[in-house]
Design an enzyme around this catalytic site. Structure first.
Site, short mmCIF file in Angstrom:
data_model
loop_
_atom_site.label_atom_id
_atom_site.label_comp_id
_atom_site.label_asym_id
_atom_site.label_seq_id
_atom_site.Cartn_x
_atom_site.Cartn_y
_atom_site.Cartn_z
N HIS A 261 -33.95 19.54 15.01
CA HIS A 261 -34.77 18.96 16.07
C HIS A 261 -36.13 19.65 16.14
CE1 HIS A 261 -30.72 17.75 17.49
NE2 HIS A 261 -31.36 16.72 18.02
N ASP B 232 -30.55 10.12 10.72
CA ASP B 232 -30.73 10.79 12.01
C ASP B 232 -32.12 10.39 12.53
OD1 ASP B 232 -30.20 12.42 14.18
OD2 ASP B 232 -29.61 14.15 12.98
#
Length: 440
Positions: free
Chosen positions: A181, A255
């Protein structure tokens, strides 16, 4: 089906709030996006969520593929009318795959009542001795056979109840030292290590018939030495290995392409093109309209100019349409509610997972009535990059209120997720003067 419709079907977007606004409807109408991922920001009550889905699909006059991250523990986006099960590490430690299968069944029933088609779970990353800042307790553990066993049990449970499972993060990132992230992890494992450890649960998931697999953003130079080519962009890993050599026939999902690991490498439009070229069926762009429109525009132009071939696009859309067709109705199973036996099962998993690593010191319970230090991560610093619940933006207040219900008034020390030496020193000082210390 037109090219515009085909390209849109390949995209899954997130929305900013709990209601479908005119701007949201325009975004989905303009891009023909085929999927919606639900976050905490989209969920206030089950009834409001149902209105959001009904309004959006009604305005578009077509079915969407609705997904969410419902891993258990701290990764729960839809937190009402469902059972909150412990994190996967607790389930793995409990050691009963039958419990995990029942968990999947209960989750599937609860999610179908809320209108969810796909659960982006379970996490099948295998932990190692290496520090894992992102996976941690989201994993079933360090034993690849246990992760495989529990993952397959969860998958069959979910799918038997009508929700498609999505095993993640292929080919395995339980040993990534950086949270994708926030930045770009590099995993040095070669194919031998990956086959011996990290791919084992994914092979079991495929054998169990998992409907979807989600790939991961780290670089794997031992698997694909092409510079600046994470698994997300690797045709060798996704198309040649997973689709070709392994023979996986389900839906391959990227993702979120807005994550920090991807931003380090390229703009969102290039990311969408590279992920599509690698062999993904469904591309996630989860947070901002500008990025969502840019990804759509770049993909559409790539197909119009034949930089990307049309035939694989049509094959991807066929797989996605088949996934949507698994569930003719938006909502199944009656009004939203938790399963009656869900909470007892969650408590049983948590109780079996409790592990004493050393004898408790004498009188430790009484110490909680004295000075209690609580060391807690500064999650608010990540709010611009990951979803952080509003209540957690003031960490000290959140923790004091949470612990007050147990009769504990902690002295809270908030430190960085990657604490500095100064923060570690302050936390140590706080602990040395406390009767008891709780470390989160």
């Amino acid at each position: 089906m037109t090219l515009e419709e085909l390209v849109g079907r390949r995209l899954m977007f997130g929305l900013p709030g709990p209601d479908a606004t005119d701007a949201d409807i325009r975004l989905f109408a303009d891009t023909r996006a085929g999927g919606l991922i639900l976050y905490r920001r989209n969920f206030e009550t089950p009834e409001r969520l149902q209105r959001l889905l009904t309004c959006l699909e009604g305005a578009l006059d077509r079915r969407l593929l609705i997904a969410t991250d419902h891993e258990g523990g701290r990764i729960i986006m839809l937190g009402r009318a469902v059972t909150i099960f412990p994190d996967n590490l607790a389930a793995g430690t409990a050691g009963d795959a039958g419990f995990v299968h029942r968990q999947g069944v209960f989750e599937g029933r609860e999610l179908r009542r809320l209108g969810v088609d796909v659960n982006f779970a379970p996490v099948l990353d295998v932990l190692t001795e290496r520090y894992s800042p992102n996976i941690g307790i989201r994993s079933y553990g360090k034993d690849p056979r246990r992760v495989a066993r529990d993952g397959a049990a969860r998958i069959t449970g979910l799918q038997s109840a009508g929700v498609s499972a999505c095993a993640k993060h292929f080919p395995g990132k339980g040993h990534a030292g950086v949270d994708a992230h926030l930045g770009l992890p590099v995993i040095e494992s070669d194919w031998g290590e990956m086959h011996a450890v990290h791919l084992v649960p994914f092979m079991a998931a495929i054998e169990a018939g998992v409907h979807c697999l989600m790939t991961s953003h780290p670089l794997y130079p031992g698997l694909d030495p092409t510079p600046a080519t994470p698994a997300t962009f690797s045709r060798l890993i996704v198309d040649e290995y997973l689709r070709g050599q392994v023979g996986y026939r389900g839906v391959i999902v990227s993702d979120d392409l807005e994550m920090g690991a991807v931003r380090e490498l390229c703009a969102i439009g290039d990311a969408a093109i590279r992920a599509a070229a690698a062999g993904h069926d469904l591309l996630l762009v989860c947070h901002t309209e500008a990025a969502q429109r840019a990804a759509h525009a770049a993909l559409l132009e790539a197909y119009r100019t034949r930089a990307l071939p049309r035939r694989p696009l049509e094959q991807s859309v066929a797989r996605l349409d088949a996934l949507v067709a698994e569930r003719p109705a938006r909502f199944d199973g009656g009004p939203p509610r938790p399963e009656r036996d869900g909470e007892p099962l969650a408590r049983a998993l948590a109780a079996r997972a409790a592990t004493f690593v050393a004898p408790a010191p004498p009188g430790w319970r009484r110490r909680l009535n004295g000075r209690v230090a609580a060391i807690f991560p500064r999650l608010s610093a990540l709010a611009d990059r990951i979803t952080v619940e509003p209540g957690l933006l003031d960490e000290a207040r959140y923790l004091r209120e949470a612990m007050r219900s147990y009769g504990v008034e902690p002295e809270v020390e908030v430190v960085g997720v990657e604490p500095t030496e100064a923060e570690i020193a302050r936390a140590r000082g706080r602990a040395e003067t406390a009767d008891a210390t709780i470390l989160f």
